[in-house]
Design a protein around this motif. Structure first.
Motif, mmCIF file in Angstrom:
data_model
loop_
_atom_site.group_PDB
_atom_site.id
_atom_site.type_symbol
_atom_site.label_atom_id
_atom_site.label_comp_id
_atom_site.label_asym_id
_atom_site.label_seq_id
_atom_site.Cartn_x
_atom_site.Cartn_y
_atom_site.Cartn_z
ATOM 1 N N GLU A 412 10.125 11.787 6.567
ATOM 2 C CA GLU A 412 9.403 11.193 5.444
ATOM 3 C C GLU A 412 7.884 11.195 5.644
ATOM 4 O OE1 GLU A 412 9.691 6.864 5.231
ATOM 5 O OE2 GLU A 412 11.122 6.909 6.876
ATOM 6 N N PRO A 413 7.264 12.356 5.720
ATOM 7 C CA PRO A 413 5.804 12.374 5.802
ATOM 8 C C PRO A 413 5.179 11.849 4.511
ATOM 9 C CG PRO A 413 6.633 14.565 5.361
ATOM 10 C CD PRO A 413 7.842 13.708 5.624
ATOM 11 N N GLY A 414 3.913 11.483 4.603
ATOM 12 C CA GLY A 414 3.237 10.970 3.418
ATOM 13 C C GLY A 414 1.734 11.123 3.523
ATOM 14 N N CYS A 415 1.084 10.886 2.399
ATOM 15 C CA CYS A 415 -0.379 10.876 2.336
ATOM 16 C C CYS A 415 -0.779 9.786 1.354
ATOM 17 C CB CYS A 415 -0.913 12.236 1.889
ATOM 18 S SG CYS A 415 -2.721 12.301 1.743
ATOM 19 N N TYR A 416 -1.664 8.870 1.792
ATOM 20 C CA TYR A 416 -1.969 7.670 1.016
ATOM 21 C C TYR A 416 -3.477 7.493 0.854
ATOM 22 C CZ TYR A 416 2.752 7.067 2.715
ATOM 23 O OH TYR A 416 4.068 7.298 3.033
ATOM 24 N N PHE A 417 -3.837 6.841 -0.243
ATOM 25 C CA PHE A 417 -5.233 6.550 -0.531
ATOM 26 C C PHE A 417 -5.353 5.035 -0.669
ATOM 27 C CE2 PHE A 417 -4.259 10.814 -1.775
ATOM 28 C CZ PHE A 417 -5.318 11.536 -1.249
ATOM 29 N N ASN A 418 -5.578 4.406 0.487
ATOM 30 C CA ASN A 418 -5.565 2.957 0.593
ATOM 31 C C ASN A 418 -6.902 2.521 1.183
ATOM 32 O OD1 ASN A 418 -5.251 0.368 1.998
ATOM 33 N ND2 ASN A 418 -3.083 0.505 1.488
ATOM 34 N N GLU A 419 -7.672 1.749 0.435
ATOM 35 C CA GLU A 419 -9.014 1.350 0.874
ATOM 36 C C GLU A 419 -8.963 0.534 2.158
ATOM 37 O OE1 GLU A 419 -11.101 -0.537 -2.280
ATOM 38 O OE2 GLU A 419 -11.099 1.243 -3.588
ATOM 39 N N HIS A 420 -7.931 -0.267 2.337
ATOM 40 C CA HIS A 420 -7.800 -1.059 3.560
ATOM 41 C C HIS A 420 -7.608 -0.157 4.776
ATOM 42 C CE1 HIS A 420 -6.585 -4.271 6.278
ATOM 43 N NE2 HIS A 420 -5.507 -3.570 6.576
ATOM 44 N N LEU A 421 -6.742 0.841 4.650
ATOM 45 C CA LEU A 421 -6.523 1.770 5.760
ATOM 46 C C LEU A 421 -7.779 2.581 6.055
ATOM 47 C CD1 LEU A 421 -2.986 3.180 4.842
ATOM 48 C CD2 LEU A 421 -3.536 1.628 6.727
ATOM 49 N N PHE A 422 -8.509 2.915 5.014
ATOM 50 C CA PHE A 422 -9.673 3.795 5.166
ATOM 51 C C PHE A 422 -10.934 3.045 5.597
ATOM 52 C CE2 PHE A 422 -13.225 6.353 3.422
ATOM 53 C CZ PHE A 422 -12.987 7.528 4.141
ATOM 54 N N ALA A 423 -10.922 1.725 5.524
ATOM 55 C CA ALA A 423 -12.135 0.931 5.778
ATOM 56 C C ALA A 423 -12.854 1.286 7.082
ATOM 57 C CB ALA A 423 -11.794 -0.554 5.749
ATOM 58 N N GLN A 440 -8.404 9.222 -5.412
ATOM 59 C CA GLN A 440 -8.043 7.838 -5.148
ATOM 60 C C GLN A 440 -6.946 7.334 -6.085
ATOM 61 O OE1 GLN A 440 -10.065 6.745 -2.527
ATOM 62 N NE2 GLN A 440 -8.580 5.093 -2.218
ATOM 63 N N TYR A 441 -6.963 7.788 -7.331
ATOM 64 C CA TYR A 441 -6.002 7.279 -8.316
ATOM 65 C C TYR A 441 -4.565 7.711 -8.004
ATOM 66 C CZ TYR A 441 -5.385 11.859 -10.534
ATOM 67 O OH TYR A 441 -5.067 13.184 -10.784
ATOM 68 N N VAL A 442 -4.395 8.723 -7.155
ATOM 69 C CA VAL A 442 -3.038 9.193 -6.819
ATOM 70 C C VAL A 442 -2.248 8.064 -6.161
ATOM 71 C CG1 VAL A 442 -1.703 10.840 -5.443
ATOM 72 C CG2 VAL A 442 -3.828 11.581 -6.577
ATOM 73 N N GLY A 443 -2.928 7.232 -5.372
ATOM 74 C CA GLY A 443 -2.263 6.097 -4.722
ATOM 75 C C GLY A 443 -1.569 6.506 -3.447
ATOM 76 N N GLY A 444 -0.525 7.270 -3.565
ATOM 77 C CA GLY A 444 0.193 7.720 -2.370
ATOM 78 C C GLY A 444 1.379 8.585 -2.733
ATOM 79 N N VAL A 445 1.708 9.492 -1.828
ATOM 80 C CA VAL A 445 2.862 10.373 -1.990
ATOM 81 C C VAL A 445 3.666 10.338 -0.700
ATOM 82 C CG1 VAL A 445 3.612 12.784 -2.161
ATOM 83 C CG2 VAL A 445 1.823 11.917 -3.696
#
Length: 481
Positions: A412-423, A440-445
């Motif tokens: 289950e690989p993924g790619c996410y756009f999370n401001e907390h993780l990226f901070a 950013q709007y993608v949110g995550g896959v």
């Protein structure tokens, strides 16, 4: 002929128990395993909670009756750590029938009904803890070992504990966890069924979201769970994740209470049915808006994650190093985000990837592990015998042992756009922040399938007919009746 269930589980457990107990296990001894099932829980004054049997007990006994006990008796002749299945005595002890309980909840299964399904030495009703004291060995002067889990008191009186068997919690937990890793034929059948129900629920939800019949996360969960219930799955294997847009950047988002965003995005659906206690764990992403088609950015991220999963699939076989597969996922992700322009080049592609991995930057987009063991528990036991790694790229990996035949794992690989993780990287010169903002709007896959490790490689329990490519998903979501 299939091995008798659950006798085969007792054999596997004893085999592990003796292997962990060397060199003592080479000597003659009576080994006595004492397991307790779960109790019915009451919320408030008199509301019964839905009963889920304790997984170790369910695995060893096959019994879902609350308040039961199981004893496994094996007198080992010594000389080796091999188990003679003909000398295993497995006894299931059911609670007495409570007339008041029958009035409210009905009759429990009879011993005869259970015996049709469960191959045990005996099944009887009525027991007390002292009554389950281990028998005297046939051989004279043979020691007795009572094996329990740490939270279970042995069935001994005070006098017996002074002059009687040796009680130990040292081996049973690890033996159970190791034995449960390699799935038996009966377990595999149940997991295939769970996967088939799950796949149908995912595909049905793709159709409903694409047609516009489902417009919010709450309705999405309701439709998924309803589909599973109608097909024999009473429980979900875990709380379903129905995360639309920015919510998909939260790994275990279970709010499931928001309308779909007005801007086209994706709905990340991570949900799995449970069948006879066994879990499925499947993730797909469904385009929301845009006529049922992925937007440019959603499609690019989705296809990148799909390429990660395909790269992992190529490595799955007995003996494969799960940590190496995890590192490969970070490598594939780094190269993909470089090509999309989210990461900036700092030399050749290989040099840039090495720099990104050394900085831990990919972990801001992919913080979790590539997958985990699957079985009676959705994050099944036995994956972390030595604990977690401190390496940032391996920190949340739930499996750190080489793959073996009959392991069932998620990929289950993924790619996410999370401001907390990226901070921690918000000022990183290795990131093109203007390009990142467009995604950013993608949110995550996340894309997830369930694989049985076989002698030659693997078998994917997730049916081929469940759409996974962009084209196959859009053939469902963009269709209009």
């Amino acid at each position: 002929m299939a091995a008798q269930y659950p006798l085969v589980h007792s054999q596997l457990l004893l085999q592990r128990l003796l292997a962990l107990n060397k060199p003592k296990s080479l000597a003659p001894a009576l080994h006595y395993v004492y397991l307790l099932g779960g109790q019915l829980q009451i919320r408030g004054t008199d509301a019964e909670e839905p009963f889920r049997q304790e997984p170790n007990f369910l695995w060893a006994s096959g019994c879902t009756v609350p308040g039961s006990a199981l004893t496994i008796e094996y007198e080992h002749e010594g000389g080796s750590d091999q188990v003679d299945v003909g000398k295993i005595h497995t006894r299931l002890w059911l609670p007495d029938v409570d007339e008041a309980e029958v009035m409210w909840c009905g009759l429990p299964p009879s011993t005869d009904d259970l015996a049709k399904e469960l191959h045990l030495t005996s099944i009887q009703r009525g027991w007390t803890t002292p009554a389950l004291f281990p028998p005297k060995p046939k051989q004279e002067n043979v020691p007795i070992f009572i094996h329990t889990l740490p939270n279970v008191r042995p069935p001994t009186s005070f006098i017996a504990s002074v002059n009687g068997p040796t009680h130990t919690t040292e081996y049973l937990t690890k033996a159970l966890h190791e034995a449960r890793r390699n799935k038996t034929e009966r377990e595999i059948e149940n997991m295939i069924k769970a996967s088939e129900i799950t796949a149908g629920a995912h595909k049905n939800l793709m159709r409903l979201v694409g047609s516009g019949e489902v417009k919010d996360e709450n309705a999405a969960e309701a439709e998924f769970v309803s589909y599973c219930r109608k097909r024999g799955s009473k429980f979900q294997a875990y709380s379903p994740i129905m995360a639309a847009g920015a919510s998909a950047g939260t790994l275990h988002y279970i709010g499931n209470d928001q309308p779909f965003p007005q801007q086209p995005t994706v709905l990340l659906v991570d949900a799995g049915a449970e069948y006879k206690g066994y879990a499925a764990d499947v993730t797909r992403c469904i385009p929301v808006g845009n006529g049922g088609r992925f937007t440019k950015e959603c499609k690019e991220i989705y296809e990148l994650v799909l390429s990660m999963q395909e790269a992992a699939f190529e490595q799955i076989k007995p003996g494969a190093d799960w940590e190496a597969i995890q590192r490969l996922m970070h490598d594939v992700l780094a190269r993909g985000l470089l090509r999309l322009g989210i990461f900036k080049s700092s030399g050749s592609e290989d040099e840039s990837v090495a720099k990104l991995l050394s900085e831990g930057l990919t972990a801001a987009f992919y913080p979790h592990g590539v997958g985990h063991l699957l079985g009676l528990d959705v994050h099944d036991v036995g994956g972390l015998p030595e604990g977690r790694s401190s390496d940032p790229l391996l920190k949340y990996l739930r499996l750190r042992v080489p793959l073996e035949e009959n392991f069932v794992v998620t990929v289950e690989p993924g790619c996410y756009f999370n401001e907390h993780l990226f901070a921690p990287f918000k000022n990183s010169e290795l990131v093109d922040h203007d390009v990142l903002a467009k995604y950013q709007y993608v949110g995550g896959v996340r894309i997830e399938d369930n694989l049985l490790v076989t002698k030659e490689g693997f078998r994917n329990f997730t049916p081929e007919w469940l759409p996974k490519t962009v084209g196959d998903i859009e053939a469902v979501t963009a269709a209009r009746a």
